[in-house]
Design a protein around this motif. Structure first.
Motif, PDB file in Angstrom:
ATOM      1  N   GLN A 117       0.814  -1.212   0.000  1.00  0.00           N
ATOM      2  CA  GLN A 117       0.000   0.000   0.000  1.00  0.00           C
ATOM      3  C   GLN A 117       0.853   1.268   0.000  1.00  0.00           C
ATOM      4  N   THR A 118       2.045   1.181   0.571  1.00  0.00           N
ATOM      5  CA  THR A 118       2.925   2.354   0.650  1.00  0.00           C
ATOM      6  C   THR A 118       3.939   2.400  -0.490  1.00  0.00           C
ATOM      7  N   GLY A 119       3.775   1.514  -1.474  1.00  0.00           N
ATOM      8  CA  GLY A 119       4.632   1.557  -2.651  1.00  0.00           C
ATOM      9  C   GLY A 119       5.855   0.673  -2.600  1.00  0.00           C
ATOM     10  N   SER A 120       6.036  -0.068  -1.493  1.00  0.00           N
ATOM     11  CA  SER A 120       7.155  -0.987  -1.393  1.00  0.00           C
ATOM     12  C   SER A 120       6.782  -2.296  -2.080  1.00  0.00           C
ATOM     13  N   SER A 121       7.788  -3.118  -2.368  1.00  0.00           N
ATOM     14  CA  SER A 121       7.532  -4.412  -3.008  1.00  0.00           C
ATOM     15  C   SER A 121       8.278  -5.499  -2.252  1.00  0.00           C
ATOM     16  N   PRO A 122       7.648  -6.090  -1.236  1.00  0.00           N
ATOM     17  CA  PRO A 122       8.316  -7.131  -0.453  1.00  0.00           C
ATOM     18  C   PRO A 122       8.684  -8.325  -1.312  1.00  0.00           C
ATOM     19  N   ALA A 181      10.060 -15.348  -7.875  1.00  0.00           N
ATOM     20  CA  ALA A 181      10.463 -14.062  -8.437  1.00  0.00           C
ATOM     21  C   ALA A 181       9.848 -12.899  -7.668  1.00  0.00           C
ATOM     22  N   ARG A 182      10.341 -11.721  -7.972  1.00  0.00           N
ATOM     23  CA  ARG A 182       9.781 -10.514  -7.365  1.00  0.00           C
ATOM     24  C   ARG A 182       8.324 -10.341  -7.789  1.00  0.00           C
ATOM     25  N   LEU A 183       7.579  -9.584  -7.002  1.00  0.00           N
ATOM     26  CA  LEU A 183       6.168  -9.402  -7.280  1.00  0.00           C
ATOM     27  C   LEU A 183       5.948  -8.584  -8.550  1.00  0.00           C
ATOM     28  N   CYS A 184       4.869  -8.919  -9.249  1.00  0.00           N
ATOM     29  CA  CYS A 184       4.425  -8.117 -10.379  1.00  0.00           C
ATOM     30  C   CYS A 184       2.923  -7.928 -10.229  1.00  0.00           C
ATOM     31  N   THR A 185       2.303  -7.250 -11.163  1.00  0.00           N
ATOM     32  CA  THR A 185       0.870  -7.029 -11.080  1.00  0.00           C
ATOM     33  C   THR A 185       0.107  -8.301 -11.467  1.00  0.00           C
ATOM     34  N   PHE A 186      -1.182  -8.298 -11.169  1.00  0.00           N
ATOM     35  CA  PHE A 186      -2.011  -9.450 -11.529  1.00  0.00           C
ATOM     36  C   PHE A 186      -2.006  -9.670 -13.035  1.00  0.00           C
ATOM     37  N   LYS A 187      -2.111  -8.597 -13.802  1.00  0.00           N
ATOM     38  CA  LYS A 187      -2.132  -8.746 -15.259  1.00  0.00           C
ATOM     39  C   LYS A 187      -0.793  -9.271 -15.775  1.00  0.00           C
ATOM     40  N   GLN A 188       0.300  -8.853 -15.156  1.00  0.00           N
ATOM     41  CA  GLN A 188       1.615  -9.338 -15.580  1.00  0.00           C
ATOM     42  C   GLN A 188       1.784 -10.835 -15.303  1.00  0.00           C
ATOM     43  N   ILE A 189       1.333 -11.294 -14.131  1.00  0.00           N
ATOM     44  CA  ILE A 189       1.480 -12.715 -13.826  1.00  0.00           C
ATOM     45  C   ILE A 189       0.546 -13.546 -14.710  1.00  0.00           C
ATOM     46  N   GLU A 190      -0.596 -12.989 -15.074  1.00  0.00           N
ATOM     47  CA  GLU A 190      -1.498 -13.701 -15.973  1.00  0.00           C
ATOM     48  C   GLU A 190      -0.878 -13.871 -17.357  1.00  0.00           C
ATOM     49  N   MET A 191      -0.120 -12.877 -17.803  1.00  0.00           N
ATOM     50  CA  MET A 191       0.558 -13.007 -19.085  1.00  0.00           C
ATOM     51  C   MET A 191       1.590 -14.132 -19.028  1.00  0.00           C
ATOM     52  N   GLN A 192       2.264 -14.270 -17.883  1.00  0.00           N
ATOM     53  CA  GLN A 192       3.209 -15.382 -17.727  1.00  0.00           C
ATOM     54  C   GLN A 192       2.481 -16.719 -17.722  1.00  0.00           C
ATOM     55  N   LEU A 193       1.332 -16.784 -17.055  1.00  0.00           N
ATOM     56  CA  LEU A 193       0.561 -18.026 -17.021  1.00  0.00           C
ATOM     57  C   LEU A 193      -0.011 -18.371 -18.394  1.00  0.00           C
ATOM     58  N   ALA A 194      -0.127 -17.369 -19.244  1.00  0.00           N
ATOM     59  CA  ALA A 194      -0.545 -17.618 -20.625  1.00  0.00           C
ATOM     60  C   ALA A 194       0.596 -18.189 -21.458  1.00  0.00           C
ATOM     61  N   GLY A 195       1.814 -18.177 -20.879  1.00  0.00           N
ATOM     62  CA  GLY A 195       2.946 -18.795 -21.565  1.00  0.00           C
ATOM     63  C   GLY A 195       3.921 -17.829 -22.181  1.00  0.00           C
ATOM     64  N   PHE A 196       3.850 -16.545 -21.782  1.00  0.00           N
ATOM     65  CA  PHE A 196       4.762 -15.549 -22.318  1.00  0.00           C
ATOM     66  C   PHE A 196       5.793 -15.170 -21.250  1.00  0.00           C
ATOM     67  N   ALA A 197       7.028 -14.971 -21.676  1.00  0.00           N
ATOM     68  CA  ALA A 197       8.141 -14.763 -20.746  1.00  0.00           C
ATOM     69  C   ALA A 197       7.987 -13.475 -19.954  1.00  0.00           C
ATOM     70  N   ASP A 198       8.510 -13.516 -18.737  1.00  0.00           N
ATOM     71  CA  ASP A 198       8.587 -12.318 -17.894  1.00  0.00           C
ATOM     72  C   ASP A 198       9.754 -11.476 -18.407  1.00  0.00           C
ATOM     73  N   GLU A 199       9.451 -10.319 -18.953  1.00  0.00           N
ATOM     74  CA  GLU A 199      10.480  -9.492 -19.585  1.00  0.00           C
ATOM     75  C   GLU A 199      11.170  -8.537 -18.623  1.00  0.00           C
ATOM     76  N   ARG A 200      10.762  -8.512 -17.367  1.00  0.00           N
ATOM     77  CA  ARG A 200      11.387  -7.582 -16.418  1.00  0.00           C
ATOM     78  C   ARG A 200      12.827  -8.007 -16.140  1.00  0.00           C
ATOM     79  N   GLU A 201      13.728  -7.084 -16.174  1.00  0.00           N
ATOM     80  CA  GLU A 201      15.145  -7.386 -15.973  1.00  0.00           C
ATOM     81  C   GLU A 201      15.386  -7.972 -14.579  1.00  0.00           C
ATOM     82  N   GLY A 202      16.038  -9.131 -14.554  1.00  0.00           N
ATOM     83  CA  GLY A 202      16.384  -9.757 -13.281  1.00  0.00           C
ATOM     84  C   GLY A 202      15.216 -10.320 -12.505  1.00  0.00           C
ATOM     85  N   ALA A 203      14.067 -10.462 -13.162  1.00  0.00           N
ATOM     86  CA  ALA A 203      12.877 -10.875 -12.424  1.00  0.00           C
ATOM     87  C   ALA A 203      12.838 -12.364 -12.131  1.00  0.00           C
TER      88      ALA A 203
END
Length: 231
Positions: free
Chosen positions: A155-160, A166-188
């Motif tokens: 809520q305060t903008g941190s990302s535990p 991997a590090r946290l991403c948004t719901f839509k981002q994780i859904e794209m990974q579950l669809a079979g597309f690579a996580d493009e975030r550097e070092g994720a």
């Protein structure tokens, strides 16, 4: 809102992975959620059209699995295991504390659209009980205080950092990974360590010289951490 031509192109890319097109339905539903935040009527229509199925057939699958949402999900989907093992060890209390903190109940989303809370029947991590996930990334051995602290930090903008994975991403981002597309975030990828219970069997097998076909004996297995480092 109408899904884009780019979404339809990705759907066809998914279909091309399978010898039978209807096998692509599950990842295609994740693709719809990656775009819409839930399985929308437009998404059901797209899946039906591309797979040659009826909308009733697609809806039957989408309503069978709890991972497919029929209402918009927040930026973070917070799931707390309240099955027997986690529940008796504190999962029920952690869920209740989160419900009170966020002001929502099961399958409800906060007014700001940031958090959707749900209790999960099982998250398949009994050796780390009680567990919760945020967008399907694990936080192990939580209690009322630590569960709320994780959400408060978001809520305060941190990302535990999750306990594992991997590090946290948004719901839509994780859904794209579950669809079979690579996580493009550097070092994720590959950030979270494997937990001690996960490696227990591998360490035992290594200690007595048990291997499986194709096992590389040079694969490193992290040593057991000192007692004061265990969680």
């Amino acid at each position: 809102m109408p899904l884009t031509d780019e979404t339809r192109a990705k759907a066809r890319e998914i279909i091309a992975r399978y010898p039978k097109s209807r096998s692509a339905l599950l990842p295609m539903l994740h693709l719809v959620q990656a775009e819409e935040g839930y399985v929308s009527p437009e998404g059901i229509t797209l899946c039906a059209e591309e797979l040659g199925l009826t909308k009733a057939e697609v809806s039957a699958v989408a309503t069978f699995y709890t991972m497919y949402k029929r209402r918009p999900v927040g930026e973070y989907l917070v799931s707390v295991c309240t099955n027997t093992m986690c529940g008796v060890l504190g999962g029920d209390k952690a869920y209740q504390a989160l419900s009170e903190h966020l002001g929502v109940g099961h399958d409800e989303t906060t007014e700001d659209g940031q958090f959707t809370l749900e209790h999960a029947e099982c998250l398949a991590a009994c050796d780390y009980a009680p567990v919760m996930t945020v967008n399907y990334e694990f936080f192990d051995q939580v209690d009322e205080e630590s569960a709320v602290d994780i959400v408060r930090r978001l809520q305060t903008g941190s990302s535990p950092l999750p306990t594992r994975g991997a590090r946290l991403c948004t719901f839509k981002q994780i859904e794209m990974q579950l669809a079979g597309f690579a996580d493009e975030r550097e070092g994720a990828t590959g950030e979270g360590p494997a937990g001690t219970p996960t490696l227990a069997g591998a360490r035992l097998a290594d200690s007595v010289g048990v291997t499986v076909p194709g096992y590389d004996p040079n694969t490193p297995i992290p040593p057991v951490p000192p007692k004061d480092e265990k969680k």
